[in-house]
Design a protein around this motif. Structure first.
Motif, mmCIF file in Angstrom:
data_model
loop_
_atom_site.group_PDB
_atom_site.id
_atom_site.type_symbol
_atom_site.label_atom_id
_atom_site.label_comp_id
_atom_site.label_asym_id
_atom_site.label_seq_id
_atom_site.Cartn_x
_atom_site.Cartn_y
_atom_site.Cartn_z
ATOM 1 N N THR A 149 58.275 3.873 75.767
ATOM 2 C CA THR A 149 57.118 4.627 75.273
ATOM 3 C C THR A 149 57.380 5.144 73.865
ATOM 4 O O THR A 149 56.524 5.031 72.981
ATOM 5 C CB THR A 149 56.781 5.793 76.218
ATOM 6 O OG1 THR A 149 56.467 5.257 77.507
ATOM 7 C CG2 THR A 149 55.616 6.619 75.701
ATOM 8 N N VAL A 150 58.568 5.697 73.638
ATOM 9 C CA VAL A 150 58.919 6.195 72.308
ATOM 10 C C VAL A 150 58.953 5.034 71.307
ATOM 11 O O VAL A 150 58.468 5.156 70.184
ATOM 12 C CB VAL A 150 60.266 6.957 72.333
ATOM 13 C CG1 VAL A 150 60.708 7.347 70.929
ATOM 14 C CG2 VAL A 150 60.150 8.197 73.222
ATOM 15 N N ARG A 151 59.482 3.887 71.740
ATOM 16 C CA ARG A 151 59.516 2.698 70.884
ATOM 17 C C ARG A 151 58.102 2.292 70.479
ATOM 18 O O ARG A 151 57.825 1.999 69.314
ATOM 19 C CB ARG A 151 60.199 1.550 71.614
ATOM 20 C CG ARG A 151 60.197 0.248 70.815
ATOM 21 C CD ARG A 151 60.765 -0.877 71.616
ATOM 22 N NE ARG A 151 59.869 -1.193 72.716
ATOM 23 C CZ ARG A 151 59.880 -2.322 73.385
ATOM 24 N NH1 ARG A 151 60.751 -3.248 73.082
ATOM 25 N NH2 ARG A 151 59.031 -2.538 74.360
ATOM 26 N N LEU A 152 57.178 2.277 71.426
ATOM 27 C CA LEU A 152 55.792 1.909 71.140
ATOM 28 C C LEU A 152 55.165 2.893 70.146
ATOM 29 O O LEU A 152 54.489 2.481 69.195
ATOM 30 C CB LEU A 152 54.979 1.870 72.431
ATOM 31 C CG LEU A 152 53.505 1.498 72.297
ATOM 32 C CD1 LEU A 152 53.359 0.093 71.719
ATOM 33 C CD2 LEU A 152 52.819 1.598 73.651
ATOM 34 N N LEU A 153 55.408 4.174 70.339
ATOM 35 C CA LEU A 153 54.870 5.187 69.417
ATOM 36 C C LEU A 153 55.447 5.008 68.014
ATOM 37 O O LEU A 153 54.728 5.138 67.014
ATOM 38 C CB LEU A 153 55.154 6.587 69.944
ATOM 39 C CG LEU A 153 54.405 6.958 71.223
ATOM 40 C CD1 LEU A 153 54.944 8.257 71.805
ATOM 41 C CD2 LEU A 153 52.915 7.067 70.958
ATOM 42 N N LEU A 154 56.742 4.720 67.924
ATOM 43 C CA LEU A 154 57.364 4.466 66.618
ATOM 44 C C LEU A 154 56.711 3.259 65.938
ATOM 45 O O LEU A 154 56.319 3.334 64.776
ATOM 46 C CB LEU A 154 58.863 4.189 66.788
ATOM 47 C CG LEU A 154 59.782 5.374 67.005
ATOM 48 C CD1 LEU A 154 61.140 4.909 67.519
ATOM 49 C CD2 LEU A 154 59.941 6.159 65.714
ATOM 50 N N ALA A 155 56.602 2.166 66.674
ATOM 51 C CA ALA A 155 56.051 0.930 66.102
ATOM 52 C C ALA A 155 54.606 1.107 65.666
ATOM 53 O O ALA A 155 54.225 0.683 64.570
ATOM 54 C CB ALA A 155 56.172 -0.200 67.117
#
Length: 192
Positions: free
Chosen positions: A176-182
């Protein structure tokens, strides 16, 4: 030369003592006497390195922030040639780790009247990391051809928001954090 390295060592011990006192008692109850007693030095030696408690506390904040920035630099060295999904996943895990690992220090800062100090700590942390973030080779190529402007400020806002999200959502996943970063950084060719 030996005197200089002893001086650096003493200063570092004082900073570590300040961090330990903040964790144990909070900044309001941290005293110079407690700091010096913890490491067995005199008050006059403390004042040789720091003008007052506030300066020592500021040095302790900087030391914690430097540790975070060093973690980010190590991440970058590992991921300069890595595939972007791997780099983003590891960055998300690093951010979660940083927020969770700073727990005792962060909690100590917010004890007994230290709320303002905690906000300054969070602001300084986000500012330092966002300043370094824009120099990271692992993401620079992915973000430089996007429509993003003011990337350092964008990263600052993103970090402050992510820290709040991670703190208030303890079970948040790295994906989820990865998706928000991207999404926030408009990383090209991002694959869920």
């Amino acid at each position: 030369m030996a005197s200089n390295s002893r001086g650096i060592g003493t200063r570092k011990k004082i900073v570590e003592s300040v961090k330990a006192e903040i964790i144990a008692k909070g900044p309001a109850k941290t005293s110079i006497s407690a700091i010096t007693s913890r490491i067995g030095i005199t008050r006059s030696l403390f004042y040789h390195y720091f003008a007052d408690k506030e300066e020592a506390v500021s040095a302790a904040l900087d030391a914690v922030i430097d540790d975070f920035v060093n973690d980010l630099i190590l991440w970058d060295k590992k991921h300069r040639s890595a595939e972007i999904n791997t780099a983003l996943t590891d960055l998300a895990e690093l951010l979660i780790h940083i927020v969770r690992e700073d727990g005792p220090f962060r909690e100590g800062l917010s004890l007994g009247g230290g709320e303002d100090l905690y906000l300054r700590f969070m602001d300084r942390t986000a500012r330092q990391i966002s300043a370094h973030f824009t120099q990271l080779g692992a993401l620079r190529a992915q973000t430089q051809n996007t429509a993003l402007e003011n990337i350092e400020d964008t990263v600052y806002v993103l970090l402050v928001g992510l820290v709040a999200l991670i703190r208030t959502t303890p079970d948040i996943s790295a994906s989820t954090v990865r998706l928000l970063l991207a999404q926030s950084l408009h990383v090209q060719n991002f694959i869920r």
